[in-house]
Design a protein around this motif. Structure first.
Motif, PDB file in Angstrom:
ATOM      1  N   ILE A 311       0.827  -1.199   0.000  1.00 38.52           N
ATOM      2  CA  ILE A 311       0.000   0.000   0.000  1.00 38.52           C
ATOM      3  C   ILE A 311       0.865   1.253   0.000  1.00 38.52           C
ATOM      4  CG2 ILE A 311      -1.583   1.375   1.419  1.00 38.52           C
ATOM      5  CD1 ILE A 311      -3.000  -1.129   2.218  1.00 38.52           C
ATOM      6  N   LEU A 312       0.525   2.175  -0.895  1.00 36.11           N
ATOM      7  CA  LEU A 312       1.106   3.521  -0.903  1.00 36.11           C
ATOM      8  C   LEU A 312       0.001   4.517  -0.568  1.00 36.11           C
ATOM      9  CD1 LEU A 312       3.292   3.427  -4.155  1.00 36.11           C
ATOM     10  CD2 LEU A 312       4.136   3.500  -1.799  1.00 36.11           C
ATOM     11  N   VAL A 313       0.293   5.458   0.338  1.00 38.18           N
ATOM     12  CA  VAL A 313      -0.677   6.474   0.736  1.00 38.18           C
ATOM     13  C   VAL A 313      -0.076   7.847   0.450  1.00 38.18           C
ATOM     14  CG1 VAL A 313      -2.104   7.388   2.601  1.00 38.18           C
ATOM     15  CG2 VAL A 313      -1.529   4.955   2.565  1.00 38.18           C
ATOM     16  N   GLU A 314      -0.826   8.678  -0.300  1.00 33.30           N
ATOM     17  CA  GLU A 314      -0.355  10.015  -0.626  1.00 33.30           C
ATOM     18  C   GLU A 314      -1.050  11.048   0.251  1.00 33.30           C
ATOM     19  OE1 GLU A 314      -1.028  10.505  -4.815  1.00 33.30           O
ATOM     20  OE2 GLU A 314       0.895   9.582  -5.338  1.00 33.30           O
ATOM     21  N   ILE A 332      -9.788  -2.839   2.176  1.00 27.98           N
ATOM     22  CA  ILE A 332      -9.561  -1.412   1.900  1.00 27.98           C
ATOM     23  C   ILE A 332     -10.881  -0.689   1.688  1.00 27.98           C
ATOM     24  CG2 ILE A 332      -8.549   0.188   0.224  1.00 27.98           C
ATOM     25  CD1 ILE A 332      -6.318  -1.893  -0.196  1.00 27.98           C
ATOM     26  N   ALA A 333     -11.844  -1.384   1.054  1.00 22.63           N
ATOM     27  CA  ALA A 333     -13.141  -0.764   0.777  1.00 22.63           C
ATOM     28  C   ALA A 333     -13.956  -0.525   2.042  1.00 22.63           C
ATOM     29  CB  ALA A 333     -13.942  -1.644  -0.182  1.00 22.63           C
ATOM     30  N   LEU A 334     -13.543  -1.100   3.166  1.00 22.34           N
ATOM     31  CA  LEU A 334     -14.277  -0.880   4.418  1.00 22.34           C
ATOM     32  C   LEU A 334     -14.175   0.565   4.901  1.00 22.34           C
ATOM     33  CD1 LEU A 334     -13.415  -4.115   6.463  1.00 22.34           C
ATOM     34  CD2 LEU A 334     -15.618  -3.516   5.441  1.00 22.34           C
ATOM     35  N   PHE A 335     -13.085   1.248   4.541  1.00 21.92           N
ATOM     36  CA  PHE A 335     -12.896   2.607   5.063  1.00 21.92           C
ATOM     37  C   PHE A 335     -12.515   3.601   3.962  1.00 21.92           C
ATOM     38  CE2 PHE A 335      -8.965   0.213   5.553  1.00 21.92           C
ATOM     39  CZ  PHE A 335      -8.048   1.024   4.909  1.00 21.92           C
ATOM     40  N   SER A 336     -12.677   3.242   2.689  1.00 22.53           N
ATOM     41  CA  SER A 336     -12.341   4.159   1.593  1.00 22.53           C
ATOM     42  C   SER A 336     -13.300   3.933   0.433  1.00 22.53           C
ATOM     43  CB  SER A 336     -10.886   3.946   1.139  1.00 22.53           C
ATOM     44  OG  SER A 336     -10.740   2.647   0.598  1.00 22.53           O
ATOM     45  N   GLN A 367      -7.355   1.649  14.302  1.00 17.59           N
ATOM     46  CA  GLN A 367      -7.314   0.397  13.542  1.00 17.59           C
ATOM     47  C   GLN A 367      -7.076   0.660  12.059  1.00 17.59           C
ATOM     48  OE1 GLN A 367     -11.034  -1.415  14.531  1.00 17.59           O
ATOM     49  NE2 GLN A 367     -10.350  -2.126  16.528  1.00 17.59           N
ATOM     50  N   ILE A 368      -7.693   1.702  11.518  1.00 17.55           N
ATOM     51  CA  ILE A 368      -7.471   2.054  10.111  1.00 17.55           C
ATOM     52  C   ILE A 368      -6.008   2.432   9.887  1.00 17.55           C
ATOM     53  CG2 ILE A 368      -8.051   3.707   8.299  1.00 17.55           C
ATOM     54  CD1 ILE A 368     -10.863   3.880   9.517  1.00 17.55           C
ATOM     55  N   ILE A 369      -5.477   3.263  10.782  1.00 13.76           N
ATOM     56  CA  ILE A 369      -4.077   3.696  10.657  1.00 13.76           C
ATOM     57  C   ILE A 369      -3.143   2.499  10.801  1.00 13.76           C
ATOM     58  CG2 ILE A 369      -2.294   5.103  11.760  1.00 13.76           C
ATOM     59  CD1 ILE A 369      -4.566   7.089  12.508  1.00 13.76           C
ATOM     60  N   HIS A 370      -3.445   1.627  11.754  1.00  7.92           N
ATOM     61  CA  HIS A 370      -2.622   0.420  11.946  1.00  7.92           C
ATOM     62  C   HIS A 370      -2.647  -0.458  10.695  1.00  7.92           C
ATOM     63  CE1 HIS A 370      -0.865  -3.004  14.156  1.00  7.92           C
ATOM     64  NE2 HIS A 370      -1.726  -3.729  13.484  1.00  7.92           N
ATOM     65  N   PHE A 371      -3.805  -0.583  10.094  1.00  4.96           N
ATOM     66  CA  PHE A 371      -3.942  -1.380   8.870  1.00  4.96           C
ATOM     67  C   PHE A 371      -3.047  -0.816   7.772  1.00  4.96           C
ATOM     68  CE2 PHE A 371      -5.843  -2.125   4.734  1.00  4.96           C
ATOM     69  CZ  PHE A 371      -6.128  -3.479   4.754  1.00  4.96           C
ATOM     70  N   LEU A 372      -3.095   0.483   7.546  1.00  4.41           N
ATOM     71  CA  LEU A 372      -2.294   1.109   6.489  1.00  4.41           C
ATOM     72  C   LEU A 372      -0.800   1.031   6.794  1.00  4.41           C
ATOM     73  CD1 LEU A 372      -4.496   4.281   5.860  1.00  4.41           C
ATOM     74  CD2 LEU A 372      -4.338   2.237   4.405  1.00  4.41           C
ATOM     75  N   MET A 380       7.496   3.154   1.206  1.00  3.36           N
ATOM     76  CA  MET A 380       6.931   3.961   2.290  1.00  3.36           C
ATOM     77  C   MET A 380       7.504   3.564   3.642  1.00  3.36           C
ATOM     78  SD  MET A 380       2.900   4.660   1.668  1.00  3.36           S
ATOM     79  CE  MET A 380       2.915   5.536   3.212  1.00  3.36           C
ATOM     80  N   ALA A 381       7.773   2.263   3.819  1.00  3.44           N
ATOM     81  CA  ALA A 381       8.254   1.771   5.114  1.00  3.44           C
ATOM     82  C   ALA A 381       9.599   2.379   5.493  1.00  3.44           C
ATOM     83  CB  ALA A 381       8.362   0.251   5.080  1.00  3.44           C
ATOM     84  N   LYS A 382      10.369   2.866   4.505  1.00  3.34           N
ATOM     85  CA  LYS A 382      11.663   3.491   4.794  1.00  3.34           C
ATOM     86  C   LYS A 382      11.496   4.896   5.364  1.00  3.34           C
ATOM     87  CE  LYS A 382      13.993   0.948   1.073  1.00  3.34           C
ATOM     88  NZ  LYS A 382      14.713   1.066  -0.236  1.00  3.34           N
ATOM     89  N   GLN A 383      10.314   5.486   5.196  1.00  4.47           N
ATOM     90  CA  GLN A 383      10.097   6.849   5.665  1.00  4.47           C
ATOM     91  C   GLN A 383       9.838   6.866   7.166  1.00  4.47           C
ATOM     92  OE1 GLN A 383       6.804   8.352   3.440  1.00  4.47           O
ATOM     93  NE2 GLN A 383       7.763   8.047   1.450  1.00  4.47           N
ATOM     94  N   SER A 384      10.020   8.022   7.769  1.00  5.53           N
ATOM     95  CA  SER A 384       9.699   8.223   9.177  1.00  5.53           C
ATOM     96  C   SER A 384       9.015   9.582   9.345  1.00  5.53           C
ATOM     97  CB  SER A 384      10.972   8.175  10.035  1.00  5.53           C
ATOM     98  OG  SER A 384      10.649   8.318  11.397  1.00  5.53           O
ATOM     99  N   PRO A 385       7.730   9.584   9.713  1.00  5.62           N
ATOM    100  CA  PRO A 385       6.872   8.426   9.960  1.00  5.62           C
ATOM    101  C   PRO A 385       6.463   7.730   8.665  1.00  5.62           C
ATOM    102  CG  PRO A 385       5.602  10.446  10.120  1.00  5.62           C
ATOM    103  CD  PRO A 385       7.026  10.867   9.928  1.00  5.62           C
ATOM    104  N   VAL A 386       5.961   6.514   8.811  1.00  5.89           N
ATOM    105  CA  VAL A 386       5.607   5.722   7.629  1.00  5.89           C
ATOM    106  C   VAL A 386       4.453   6.367   6.868  1.00  5.89           C
ATOM    107  CG1 VAL A 386       4.772   3.480   6.842  1.00  5.89           C
ATOM    108  CG2 VAL A 386       6.431   3.598   8.706  1.00  5.89           C
ATOM    109  N   LEU A 387       3.412   6.765   7.573  1.00  8.75           N
ATOM    110  CA  LEU A 387       2.257   7.418   6.947  1.00  8.75           C
ATOM    111  C   LEU A 387       2.368   8.924   7.087  1.00  8.75           C
ATOM    112  CD1 LEU A 387      -0.667   5.158   8.230  1.00  8.75           C
ATOM    113  CD2 LEU A 387       0.510   5.036   6.034  1.00  8.75           C
ATOM    114  N   PRO A 388       1.915   9.681   6.099  1.00 11.99           N
ATOM    115  CA  PRO A 388       1.942  11.145   6.209  1.00 11.99           C
ATOM    116  C   PRO A 388       1.120  11.607   7.417  1.00 11.99           C
ATOM    117  CG  PRO A 388       1.467  10.473   3.949  1.00 11.99           C
ATOM    118  CD  PRO A 388       1.389   9.239   4.787  1.00 11.99           C
ATOM    119  N   PRO A 389       1.663  12.474   8.257  1.00 13.11           N
ATOM    120  CA  PRO A 389       0.906  12.967   9.418  1.00 13.11           C
ATOM    121  C   PRO A 389      -0.422  13.606   9.025  1.00 13.11           C
ATOM    122  CG  PRO A 389       3.221  13.580   9.582  1.00 13.11           C
ATOM    123  CD  PRO A 389       3.030  12.999   8.220  1.00 13.11           C
ATOM    124  N   THR A 390      -0.472  14.199   7.835  1.00 12.45           N
ATOM    125  CA  THR A 390      -1.721  14.799   7.369  1.00 12.45           C
ATOM    126  C   THR A 390      -2.844  13.764   7.347  1.00 12.45           C
ATOM    127  OG1 THR A 390      -0.407  16.219   5.926  1.00 12.45           O
ATOM    128  CG2 THR A 390      -2.772  16.122   5.496  1.00 12.45           C
TER     129      THR A 390
END
Length: 466
Positions: A311-314, A332-336, A367-372, A380-390
């Protein structure tokens, strides 16, 4: 909004909740004794082996000499486990000295399991002749994976997934799904947590829920447990006979067939094949943590077969999922909102409405954030933080929007003739601690249903005295 935390007991915790007569019966089968022994702490296992060939009780003082003093706490914890499982029985020795002895049934059957002998755990299939429809190990793995994924697809609402009424009812009773007003079952917060567990943990949790209601279905709990542990020691790719099974066990076998734990070509077939899921079932008994990944079948719920996230999240709330798994797409369709679908790529958009619809079904923002995060692509996993704070902050804010209001039941009091009457009754309700809401300007007040009788009696006395 209340949040439900999924609790997954291990084997020891489950056995501790059984009655002493049930435990005594349970230790009458070598497979069960070996499975229980395998799950004991190391010191507890050593204590059992030291007493395995002792027919007489052992003084407690002698047991205390088995470990050094600095490890006395660990020994005490191990002894508590053995006593709670009724593997050790307290005895009073001549002279009043305290002692312990190993459970006689457990001692005898563990000897059989470790040294051999005794009755065969299952009937031989030789009288049935060679199986013309035999299944090899890859075919059994594929069958088990497909059967279990049908259950998971049903949980996420896939239209093509259909399960039996018994299985659907079990999912509702376990709290993994809910059904209101005759509508089709939908996933709950606990169900979403369940989907984040690895396959062995999912199966162990599911089997625990099944065992809870086994006696209510008229089934013998001890017989079912013995059969389950017997399956965990069976050989993958070997067929076993159903001859000699009770009606209760035959019914249980059909349920296991639907879960993907055993393969049986037809309901009336006289032989069955345990799958890898059944043999690895005990690997889920050691307790699990939310969001673990990796299964014995090669396809985990959290990653693609090569073991990488997908998964990639922009920052524009777009999700790019590089997968062709129908189950992953349904999750994924459960929350998007799904936008585009390609052979190996799905594009979705996280929106306010989609997140709040998921939260309304009991899925939390964490739970959604944990899933992503746990399914993030290696880039994405190389980034810190992994998911964009936005993204993470906005998902939590959308959850807080739903939690701004708190609903409480109450009884409304209005149409007071004077402000004095309103204040007298309001002060009395406040003194009782049952006042929920007040509006002096409009002479409105709300009290709790439990406090309504007392407030009503007080108001009648006031009117009578007035």
């Amino acid at each position: 909004m209340s949040r439900v935390q999924l609790q997954c007991k291990n084997l020891q915790q489950f056995l501790r909740g059984l009655s002493p007569p049930t435990l005594d019966r349970l230790y009458g089968h070598p497979a069960t004794c070996l499975a229980v022994f395998r799950e004991l702490p190391g010191l507890a296992q050593a204590g059992v082996l030291r007493m395995l060939f002792l027919e007489q009780p052992l003084p407690q003082a002698a047991v205390g000499l088995w470990v050094k003093k600095e490890h006395s706490r660990e020994q005490q914890q191990s002894q508590e486990v053995l006593l709670e499982l009724r593997l050790w029985h307290p005895h009073t020795l001549p002279g009043g000295l305290p002692g312990v002895a190993l459970h006689p049934n457990f001692r005898q059957n563990l000897r059989v399991a470790l040294l051999g002998g005794g009755k065969a755990w299952s009937d031989d299939t030789a009288p049935l002749g060679p199986d013309r429809h035999a299944r090899d190990v890859p075919a059994l793995d594929k069958y088990a994976e497909e059967r279990w994924e049908v259950v998971l697809h049903f949980m996420v609402g896939s239209p093509s997934a259909a399960v039996s009424q018994d299985l659907a009812q079990l999912l509702v009773q376990a709290g993994l799904m809910k059904s209101e007003g005759g509508e089709p079952p939908c996933i709950t917060s606990a169900g979403f947590q369940f989907l984040l567990l690895d396959t062995p943990a999912q199966l162990w949790f599911f089997i625990l829920q099944y065992l809870r209601g086994a006696e209510a279905r008229g089934m013998d709990l001890v017989e079912i447990l013995n059969f389950l542990f017997q399956l965990s020691f069976s050989t993958l790719g070997k067929d076993y006979s159903v001859e000699g099974m009770s009606e209760s066990l035959l019914t249980f076998l059909q349920h296991l067939r639907e879960f993907g734990l055993v393969f049986q070509r037809k309901r009336k077939s006289r032989r069955f094949y345990p799958t890898r899921l059944a043999i690895a079932l005990a690997s889920g008994t050691a307790g699990t943590s939310l969001g673990t990944s990796g299964t014995s079948l090669g396809t985990s719920l959290g990653t693609e077969p090569d073991g990488h996230g997908f998964i990639l999240v922009e920052t524009n709330y777009r999700i790019y999922a590089y997968t062709d798994s129908e189950l992953q797409v349904a999750l994924i369709a459960l929350f998007s909102e799904l936008l585009y679908r390609f052979p190996n790529l799905v594009v979705a958009q996280v929106t306010r409405d989609s997140v709040q619809a998921a939260i309304a079904n009991g899925i939390t923002a964490d739970q959604i954030i944990h899933f992503l995060r746990t399914r993030a692509h290696p880039v994405m996993a190389k980034q810190s933080p992994v998911l964009p704070p936005t993204i993470t902050d906005q998902i939590r804010l959308w959850e807080l929007e739903r939690d701004r209001l708190r609903f409480s039941e109450g009884v409304l009091y209005n149409q007071f003739l004077s402000q004095v009457d309103f204040e007298v009754l309001r002060d009395h309700a406040r003194a009782l601690g049952v006042l929920v809401f007040e509006n002096p300007a409009r002479r409105l007040m709300v009290v709790t249903p439990a406090g309504h009788p007392d407030v009503k009696r007080f108001w009648k006395r006031q009117k009578h005295n007035g």
